[in-house]
Design a protein around this motif. Sequence first.
Motif, PDB file in Angstrom:
ATOM      1  N   LEU A 102       0.825  -1.206   0.000  1.00 50.07           N
ATOM      2  CA  LEU A 102       0.000   0.000   0.000  1.00 50.07           C
ATOM      3  C   LEU A 102       0.859   1.256   0.000  1.00 50.07           C
ATOM      4  O   LEU A 102       0.583   2.218  -0.732  1.00 50.07           O
ATOM      5  N   ARG A 103       1.927   1.258   0.797  1.00 51.06           N
ATOM      6  CA  ARG A 103       2.819   2.430   0.808  1.00 51.06           C
ATOM      7  C   ARG A 103       3.470   2.624  -0.552  1.00 51.06           C
ATOM      8  O   ARG A 103       3.599   3.750  -1.041  1.00 51.06           O
ATOM      9  N   CYS A 104       3.880   1.530  -1.161  1.00 51.20           N
ATOM     10  CA  CYS A 104       4.494   1.589  -2.493  1.00 51.20           C
ATOM     11  C   CYS A 104       3.524   2.186  -3.503  1.00 51.20           C
ATOM     12  O   CYS A 104       3.885   3.075  -4.291  1.00 51.20           O
ATOM     13  N   ALA A 105       2.268   1.714  -3.485  1.00 52.13           N
ATOM     14  CA  ALA A 105       1.272   2.207  -4.431  1.00 52.13           C
ATOM     15  C   ALA A 105       1.041   3.706  -4.259  1.00 52.13           C
ATOM     16  O   ALA A 105       0.933   4.454  -5.242  1.00 52.13           O
ATOM     17  N   ARG A 106       0.982   4.163  -3.008  1.00 59.22           N
ATOM     18  CA  ARG A 106       0.749   5.591  -2.761  1.00 59.22           C
ATOM     19  C   ARG A 106       1.920   6.442  -3.255  1.00 59.22           C
ATOM     20  O   ARG A 106       1.723   7.527  -3.814  1.00 59.22           O
ATOM     21  N   LEU A 107       3.119   5.964  -3.033  1.00 67.49           N
ATOM     22  CA  LEU A 107       4.296   6.755  -3.389  1.00 67.49           C
ATOM     23  C   LEU A 107       4.393   7.027  -4.875  1.00 67.49           C
ATOM     24  O   LEU A 107       4.869   8.083  -5.297  1.00 67.49           O
ATOM     25  N   VAL A 108       3.953   6.088  -5.701  1.00 68.78           N
ATOM     26  CA  VAL A 108       4.128   6.238  -7.149  1.00 68.78           C
ATOM     27  C   VAL A 108       2.796   6.244  -7.886  1.00 68.78           C
ATOM     28  O   VAL A 108       2.738   5.987  -9.080  1.00 68.78           O
ATOM     29  N   GLU A 109       1.700   6.598  -7.198  1.00 66.60           N
ATOM     30  CA  GLU A 109       0.376   6.454  -7.804  1.00 66.60           C
ATOM     31  C   GLU A 109       0.182   7.316  -9.047  1.00 66.60           C
ATOM     32  O   GLU A 109      -0.656   7.017  -9.899  1.00 66.60           O
ATOM     33  N   GLN A 110       0.946   8.406  -9.173  1.00 63.67           N
ATOM     34  CA  GLN A 110       0.863   9.227 -10.377  1.00 63.67           C
ATOM     35  C   GLN A 110       2.223   9.414 -11.054  1.00 63.67           C
ATOM     36  O   GLN A 110       2.371  10.274 -11.916  1.00 63.67           O
ATOM     37  N   ASP A 111       3.179   8.596 -10.693  1.00 66.59           N
ATOM     38  CA  ASP A 111       4.505   8.659 -11.295  1.00 66.59           C
ATOM     39  C   ASP A 111       4.399   8.235 -12.762  1.00 66.59           C
ATOM     40  O   ASP A 111       4.015   7.100 -13.055  1.00 66.59           O
ATOM     41  N   PRO A 112       4.731   9.115 -13.706  1.00 69.43           N
ATOM     42  CA  PRO A 112       4.558   8.762 -15.121  1.00 69.43           C
ATOM     43  C   PRO A 112       5.414   7.594 -15.582  1.00 69.43           C
ATOM     44  O   PRO A 112       5.099   6.952 -16.582  1.00 69.43           O
ATOM     45  N   LEU A 113       6.505   7.305 -14.845  1.00 66.85           N
ATOM     46  CA  LEU A 113       7.368   6.195 -15.227  1.00 66.85           C
ATOM     47  C   LEU A 113       6.881   4.858 -14.682  1.00 66.85           C
ATOM     48  O   LEU A 113       7.303   3.804 -15.156  1.00 66.85           O
ATOM     49  N   LEU A 114       5.982   4.868 -13.704  1.00 68.88           N
ATOM     50  CA  LEU A 114       5.564   3.622 -13.062  1.00 68.88           C
ATOM     51  C   LEU A 114       4.059   3.408 -13.048  1.00 68.88           C
ATOM     52  O   LEU A 114       3.603   2.305 -12.708  1.00 68.88           O
TER      53      LEU A 114
END
Length: 255
Positions: free
Chosen positions: A230-242
Motif C-alpha cells: 500500500l505504501r508503495c502504491a501511494r508513493l508512485v500512484e501518479q509517477d509517469p514512469l511507473l
Amino acid sequence: MDLVRHYTTHAEGDRLTRTPHGRLEFLRTQELLRRVLTTPARVLDVGGATGAHAEWLARDGHAVHVVDIVPAHVDAAAELPGVTAHIGDARALPAEDDSVDAVLLFGPLYHLLTPADRAQSLTEARRVLRPGGLLAASAISRYLSLLETAANGTLDAALAPPIDAVITSGHYDGHIGFTATHWHTADELRTELESATFENVEVYGIEGPSWPALDTAGDAGFAARIDAALRCARLVEQDPLLINTSAHLLALAHT
C-alpha cells in the motif's frame, strides 16, 4: 450476448477477495474514492456487478444505485443494505439528466471494445451527472499480463506475441483467461475522458508495481506484505514512469 454469457459462467462476486492482488485493488480503490467522496452523495455504480463497491459506499452513507447488464449481478446487488439496482447498459443509462453526484464506471471502459462505444458511455455518464459531479472510471493496464506471467513463471515463447500485441494495441484476446477486453495506458485513459469534455482529469495507478509480488507470495504472505504494498502504491500512484505497472488504473474527473 457474450458478456452476459461470460459472467453467467464465471463468478464475479469474489473477484476482489480471491487473490492477494485483488484485495490490494479493493483496498486502494476504497482509499482513492474516499479522498473525493467526503460527503453523502447520490452514486450511480455503472457496471457495478454484484455490488462489491456499492456495499461499502452505502455503509459510508451514500445512496448507491447499481446498473449492470448481467441479471444475476443486479439481483445480488439489490439484496445489499442501502443499495438499489437496475439492469442497464452504460451506453444508455436509465437515469435523468443532472440527477446524480457521482458515476462509477468500473468495468465498462474495458468491456466496451470500440472507441465509439467507450465515448458513448462517457457521454452518458456526463449527461446524468450534476454540474461539478464526479466521474470515477477504471481501466485495465496494458502491462497486466506481462507482469503477471513474468512473476509467476508462465511467460513463455507462445505467450510473448499476444502480450506484445496487447501492449501495442490495447486489444486483449483472452490469453491468460478472462474475456476479450480493451486495456488502456494512463495517457489513453486521460485522453478519452478529456475528449468527453471532463475536467481536472487525474489518473492513478491503483495497485502500484508490487502487486505481482503479493500474488507470488500467496495468501500466507499477504498480511506481512500488504502494508508495504500500500505504501508503495501511494508513493508512485501518479509517477509517469511507473503508473502503468499497476494492474488497474483509476481516473477521477469532474463535469
